[in-house]
Design a protein around this motif. Structure first.
Motif, mmCIF file in Angstrom:
data_model
loop_
_atom_site.group_PDB
_atom_site.id
_atom_site.type_symbol
_atom_site.label_atom_id
_atom_site.label_comp_id
_atom_site.label_asym_id
_atom_site.label_seq_id
_atom_site.Cartn_x
_atom_site.Cartn_y
_atom_site.Cartn_z
ATOM 1 N N ASP A 179 -4.037 -80.968 -117.536
ATOM 2 C CA ASP A 179 -4.763 -81.505 -118.687
ATOM 3 C C ASP A 179 -4.292 -80.801 -119.958
ATOM 4 O OD1 ASP A 179 -6.537 -83.088 -120.072
ATOM 5 O OD2 ASP A 179 -8.236 -81.736 -119.775
ATOM 6 N N LEU A 180 -2.966 -80.680 -120.084
ATOM 7 C CA LEU A 180 -2.359 -80.066 -121.261
ATOM 8 C C LEU A 180 -1.897 -81.162 -122.208
ATOM 9 C CD1 LEU A 180 -0.154 -77.387 -119.459
ATOM 10 C CD2 LEU A 180 -2.456 -77.077 -120.396
ATOM 11 N N ARG A 181 -2.242 -81.041 -123.487
ATOM 12 C CA ARG A 181 -1.895 -82.093 -124.437
ATOM 13 C C ARG A 181 -1.249 -81.505 -125.678
ATOM 14 N NH1 ARG A 181 -3.705 -86.874 -122.735
ATOM 15 N NH2 ARG A 181 -5.218 -86.826 -121.024
ATOM 16 N N ALA A 182 -0.213 -82.167 -126.140
ATOM 17 C CA ALA A 182 0.541 -81.704 -127.301
ATOM 18 C C ALA A 182 -0.363 -81.571 -128.514
ATOM 19 C CB ALA A 182 1.675 -82.679 -127.594
ATOM 20 N N GLY A 183 -0.200 -80.479 -129.225
ATOM 21 C CA GLY A 183 -0.975 -80.237 -130.433
ATOM 22 C C GLY A 183 -2.314 -79.582 -130.188
ATOM 23 N N GLU A 184 -2.715 -79.452 -128.912
ATOM 24 C CA GLU A 184 -3.972 -78.797 -128.579
ATOM 25 C C GLU A 184 -3.723 -77.372 -128.097
ATOM 26 O OE1 GLU A 184 -6.148 -81.184 -125.829
ATOM 27 O OE2 GLU A 184 -6.334 -82.889 -127.212
ATOM 28 N N LYS A 185 -4.746 -76.557 -128.156
ATOM 29 C CA LYS A 185 -4.608 -75.154 -127.759
ATOM 30 C C LYS A 185 -4.825 -75.000 -126.260
ATOM 31 C CE LYS A 185 -5.877 -72.010 -130.609
ATOM 32 N NZ LYS A 185 -6.654 -71.077 -131.471
ATOM 33 N N ALA A 186 -3.985 -74.192 -125.638
ATOM 34 C CA ALA A 186 -4.120 -73.867 -124.218
ATOM 35 C C ALA A 186 -4.327 -72.365 -124.075
ATOM 36 C CB ALA A 186 -2.868 -74.281 -123.454
ATOM 37 N N ALA A 234 5.555 -80.321 -128.085
ATOM 38 C CA ALA A 234 5.682 -81.768 -127.911
ATOM 39 C C ALA A 234 5.485 -82.162 -126.453
ATOM 40 C CB ALA A 234 7.058 -82.208 -128.397
ATOM 41 N N PRO A 235 5.077 -83.394 -126.178
ATOM 42 C CA PRO A 235 4.873 -83.823 -124.799
ATOM 43 C C PRO A 235 6.173 -83.831 -124.004
ATOM 44 C CG PRO A 235 4.697 -85.687 -126.311
ATOM 45 C CD PRO A 235 4.758 -84.466 -127.143
ATOM 46 N N GLY A 236 6.020 -83.660 -122.690
ATOM 47 C CA GLY A 236 7.180 -83.666 -121.801
ATOM 48 C C GLY A 236 6.971 -82.726 -120.633
ATOM 49 N N MET A 237 7.970 -82.647 -119.750
ATOM 50 C CA MET A 237 7.953 -81.726 -118.621
ATOM 51 C C MET A 237 8.604 -80.417 -119.052
ATOM 52 S SD MET A 237 6.441 -83.612 -116.384
ATOM 53 C CE MET A 237 6.566 -82.531 -114.943
ATOM 54 N N TYR A 238 7.978 -79.297 -118.657
ATOM 55 C CA TYR A 238 8.446 -77.970 -119.058
ATOM 56 C C TYR A 238 8.572 -77.070 -117.829
ATOM 57 C CZ TYR A 238 7.461 -78.937 -124.000
ATOM 58 O OH TYR A 238 7.457 -79.461 -125.266
ATOM 59 N N LEU A 239 9.482 -76.116 -117.922
ATOM 60 C CA LEU A 239 9.545 -75.054 -116.930
ATOM 61 C C LEU A 239 9.030 -73.774 -117.565
ATOM 62 C CD1 LEU A 239 10.433 -74.312 -114.022
ATOM 63 C CD2 LEU A 239 12.518 -73.380 -115.039
ATOM 64 N N LEU A 240 7.962 -73.246 -117.014
ATOM 65 C CA LEU A 240 7.405 -71.957 -117.411
ATOM 66 C C LEU A 240 8.039 -70.882 -116.533
ATOM 67 C CD1 LEU A 240 5.201 -69.957 -118.539
ATOM 68 C CD2 LEU A 240 3.726 -70.817 -116.703
ATOM 69 N N SER A 241 8.506 -69.784 -117.132
ATOM 70 C CA SER A 241 9.086 -68.708 -116.329
ATOM 71 C C SER A 241 8.742 -67.361 -116.929
ATOM 72 C CB SER A 241 10.608 -68.852 -116.229
ATOM 73 O OG SER A 241 11.218 -68.724 -117.492
ATOM 74 N N THR A 259 6.581 -75.719 -112.920
ATOM 75 C CA THR A 259 6.803 -76.932 -113.698
ATOM 76 C C THR A 259 5.458 -77.466 -114.171
ATOM 77 O OG1 THR A 259 8.753 -77.496 -112.386
ATOM 78 C CG2 THR A 259 7.753 -79.258 -113.663
ATOM 79 N N LEU A 260 5.360 -77.718 -115.483
ATOM 80 C CA LEU A 260 4.118 -78.183 -116.089
ATOM 81 C C LEU A 260 4.431 -79.404 -116.952
ATOM 82 C CD1 LEU A 260 2.833 -74.723 -117.394
ATOM 83 C CD2 LEU A 260 2.180 -75.839 -115.252
ATOM 84 N N GLU A 261 3.442 -80.273 -117.082
ATOM 85 C CA GLU A 261 3.594 -81.430 -117.960
ATOM 86 C C GLU A 261 2.640 -81.307 -119.148
ATOM 87 O OE1 GLU A 261 3.868 -86.293 -117.807
ATOM 88 O OE2 GLU A 261 2.560 -85.281 -116.361
ATOM 89 N N VAL A 262 3.187 -81.520 -120.344
ATOM 90 C CA VAL A 262 2.371 -81.610 -121.540
ATOM 91 C C VAL A 262 2.274 -83.087 -121.902
ATOM 92 C CG1 VAL A 262 2.164 -81.006 -123.992
ATOM 93 C CG2 VAL A 262 3.060 -79.331 -122.359
ATOM 94 N N LEU A 263 1.048 -83.601 -121.922
ATOM 95 C CA LEU A 263 0.810 -85.033 -122.175
ATOM 96 C C LEU A 263 0.709 -85.327 -123.669
ATOM 97 C CD1 LEU A 263 -1.944 -85.434 -119.427
ATOM 98 C CD2 LEU A 263 0.407 -86.267 -119.286
#
Length: 265
Positions: A179-186, A234-241, A259-263
């Motif tokens: 439930d990660l969304r571009a422009g919002e705080k995580a 920005a939205p998309g698939m990301y690799l966190l490391s 691997t995480l997705e930002v919606l």
């Protein structure tokens, strides 16, 4: 390729990833991170690649793959296949909630002298005690605990799969990763052996590097409590490391990647 060699390759790839943004990266990429369907399934690609999420190098072996369901029980992957450049598996999302796919490995890299000649060895902790000769001298070993994960949810999100094991470097996502969304705080929390990991550096690399021509890496560090809050890109698939500790040649290391997705907002 044996399980021992595969786990060694995974540990080496994760370790290199933490120090070199251009290194070959291991990853698992789900076909969707949030599924709403009457018969929900997810297909996951798994590989080690030079360009993130491109299928261009080696398949990721799945011997140590574990899938955890929303109720904490193990879920068996289906239609598992290992090809020349990638591995794939399907997961039936029989229960609503969040699932975790993970590959965890503990490996040893060692150097020693035997009859005046330098030797190198890598493998599992169990094999280390058996395969290093009794006559070896100047034995130096580095132990690496590596964790590779991705998450996907059916119908709704849940938090049971984020219970920390207390071993190695782990992410406890206060903000749910599905439930990660571009422009919002995580807000995320990193733990090392179950305790807060202060000043823990990590990076986010978006997929699609070949089309951008630049890596686009984003770097952050946690606070004194092992937490960070930041605005998602920005939205998309990301690799966190991430890698612990920051020292170049410690006797013990821990790495984490997911691997995480930002919606879209």
């Amino acid at each position: 390729m044996s399980m021992k060699l595969n786990q060694s390759l995974l540990a080496l790839a994760l370790a290199a990833l933490a120090f070199n943004a251009q290194a070959h990266r291991p990853w698992m990429l789900p076909s969707a991170t949030l599924v709403e369907a009457k018969d929900p399934w997810v297909t996951v690609d798994a590989a080690i690649s030079e360009n993130l999420f491109d299928i261009d190098h080696l398949p990721l072996k799945l011997d140590a793959l574990e899938i955890t369901g929303p109720n904490g029980a193990r879920v068996a992957p289906e239609h598992v296949a290992v090809g020349r450049l990638r591995s794939t598996f399907d997961v039936k999302l029989a229960q609503p909630g969040t699932y975790k796919a993970s590959i965890v490995a503990l490996n040893v890299m060692a150097s020693y002298q035997l009859n005046g000649e330098p030797k190198r060895w890598r493998g599992s902790e169990a094999d280390f005690a058996k395969e290093i000769p009794a006559a070896a001298q100047d034995v130096k070993a580095t132990r690496t605990h590596s964790r590779l994960e991705t998450f996907f949810s059916s119908a709704t999100t849940s938090d049971a799969v984020f219970k920390a094991s207390g071993v190695g470097l782990e992410l406890v996502p206060v903000s749910h990763p599905n439930d990660l969304r571009a422009g919002e705080k995580a807000t995320w929390r990193f733990l090392i052996d179950g305790k807060a990991a202060p000043n823990q550096a990590f990076s986010l690399v978006p997929g699609g590097v070949r089309y951008r021509g630049v890596l686009g890496e984003i770097r952050h560090s946690t606070d004194a409590n092992g937490e960070i809050s930041f605005v998602l890109p920005a939205p998309g698939m990301y690799l966190l490391s991430s890698s612990w500790p920051a020292a170049a040649q410690p006797a013990r290391r821990a790495t984490y990647a997911a691997t995480l997705e930002v919606l879209p907002q």
